[in-house]
Design a protein around this motif. Structure first.
Motif, mmCIF file in Angstrom:
data_model
loop_
_atom_site.group_PDB
_atom_site.id
_atom_site.type_symbol
_atom_site.label_atom_id
_atom_site.label_comp_id
_atom_site.label_asym_id
_atom_site.label_seq_id
_atom_site.Cartn_x
_atom_site.Cartn_y
_atom_site.Cartn_z
ATOM 1 N N GLY A 113 0.819 -1.199 0.000
ATOM 2 C CA GLY A 113 0.000 0.000 0.000
ATOM 3 C C GLY A 113 0.852 1.246 0.000
ATOM 4 O O GLY A 113 2.073 1.192 0.169
ATOM 5 N N LEU A 126 -4.294 0.468 -1.757
ATOM 6 C CA LEU A 126 -3.752 -0.863 -1.510
ATOM 7 C C LEU A 126 -3.730 -1.618 -2.831
ATOM 8 O O LEU A 126 -4.720 -1.592 -3.576
ATOM 9 C CB LEU A 126 -4.608 -1.620 -0.490
ATOM 10 C CG LEU A 126 -4.259 -3.088 -0.234
ATOM 11 C CD1 LEU A 126 -2.867 -3.202 0.380
ATOM 12 C CD2 LEU A 126 -5.306 -3.724 0.684
ATOM 13 N N SER A 144 -1.754 3.357 4.184
ATOM 14 C CA SER A 144 -1.981 1.920 4.110
ATOM 15 C C SER A 144 -0.962 1.206 4.989
ATOM 16 O O SER A 144 0.241 1.395 4.837
ATOM 17 C CB SER A 144 -1.863 1.452 2.656
ATOM 18 O OG SER A 144 -2.004 0.055 2.563
#
Length: 293
Positions: A113, A126, A144
């Protein structure tokens, strides 16, 4: 159980610890320091490799070398961490968004991510990389983080750190597809320490562990999302965790010192080091990245 000093190093932004079963060694990165480190617990030796860009995450690759999420994209690195070839460019604006947390899935695909560095609009995402290329799995994120898989590979855990939230999604190990994202746990953003979920890992019982950035501790959650236990860390900003050692009962914990105040560093002089915590329940070995997955 108390976390103790494992690697006496001062990373600016230590992250992504990965245990190599073949080498019986711990690999980890300093993202902003643009370094990949290898620590041998048996000898105490730590070797350092420079990389040309911020290295948010990496995985050990089948046949040697690494796959890594650098600012510019997903790259293959050789055994000396030299860039070999780009697998996919950063699909976002590299000036403001770089790759951050990552992990290999049970089939050898690389999930990773990004981070929206200005925290301006939730533009991070992601992604999954496999032989088909880079594909988006989720979006609208700020940072992320926290990627980890249940022992059977059918649940993907994932956090958005600035939103204090850990998610769970159904995951198909055969195809790499996700569905049914739901909240697994949400931390109190009004807590005095503002500890929030950073990197994660799962043990053999299917319990999810997370490092709390600015929280000075790691937590263990049951598969149903109940908080089971907490363990203090001698740094205010632990960043990510990984199980290692011969029995996979040593939890390695990276940490950060960049951007911390002088008062905080005086109180936590080991900030940026790697710590170790012996656990009652072992973790699981990490799958190797397979370019043909």
């Amino acid at each position: 159980m108390n976390a103790t000093l494992a690697v006496d190093i001062r990373c600016q932004l230590g992250e992504c610890p990965v245990w190599s079963v073949a080498e019986q060694a711990l690999w980890f990165v300093d993202i902003t320091g643009k370094r990949l480190h290898r620590h041998d617990p048996a000898t105490g030796e730590t070797r350092t490799y420079s990389v040309p860009e911020e290295i948010g995450c990496f995985a050990l690759a089948r046949g040697g070398g690494f796959v890594a999420g650098l600012r510019s994209g997903v790259w293959l690195l050789d055994e000396e961490a030299r860039v070999d070839r780009m697998l996919a460019p950063n699909p976002e604006r590299a000036e403001t968004n770089r790759f951050n947390d990552g992990r290999t899935d049970p089939a050898g695909r690389f999930l990773l991510g990004t981070i929206d560095e200005p925290k301006a609009g939730g533009t991070a995402g992601l992604y999954r990389y496999d032989r088909r290329g880079l594909e988006a799995l989720d979006g609208g994120l700020m940072t992320s983080n926290g990627l980890a898989f249940s022992p059977d590979g059918r649940i993907l855990y994932h956090s958005d750190t600035p939103r204090f939230t850990i998610f769970a999604q159904d995951y198909d190990p055969a195809t790499g597809r996700t569905e049914n994202r739901r909240v697994f746990a949400r931390l109190d953003e009004n807590a005095p320490d503002r500890g929030r979920p950073d990197g994660g890992a799962v043990d053999v019982d299917g319990c999810y562990w997370t490092a709390l950035f600015e929280g000075g501790r790691v937590q263990r959650y049951a598969p149903d999302g109940r908080l089971l236990s907490e363990y203090p860390v001698p740094a205010r900003c632990p960043t990510m965790i990984a199980f290692g050692g011969e029995d996979f009962r040593t939890l390695y914990i990276t940490s950060a010192r960049a951007g911390r105040s002088d008062d905080e560093l005086a109180a936590h002089p080991l900030a940026g080091a790697v710590f170790a915590l012996r656990t009652d329940v072992p973790g699981l070995p990490e799958p190797l990245f397979d370019p043909e997955a």
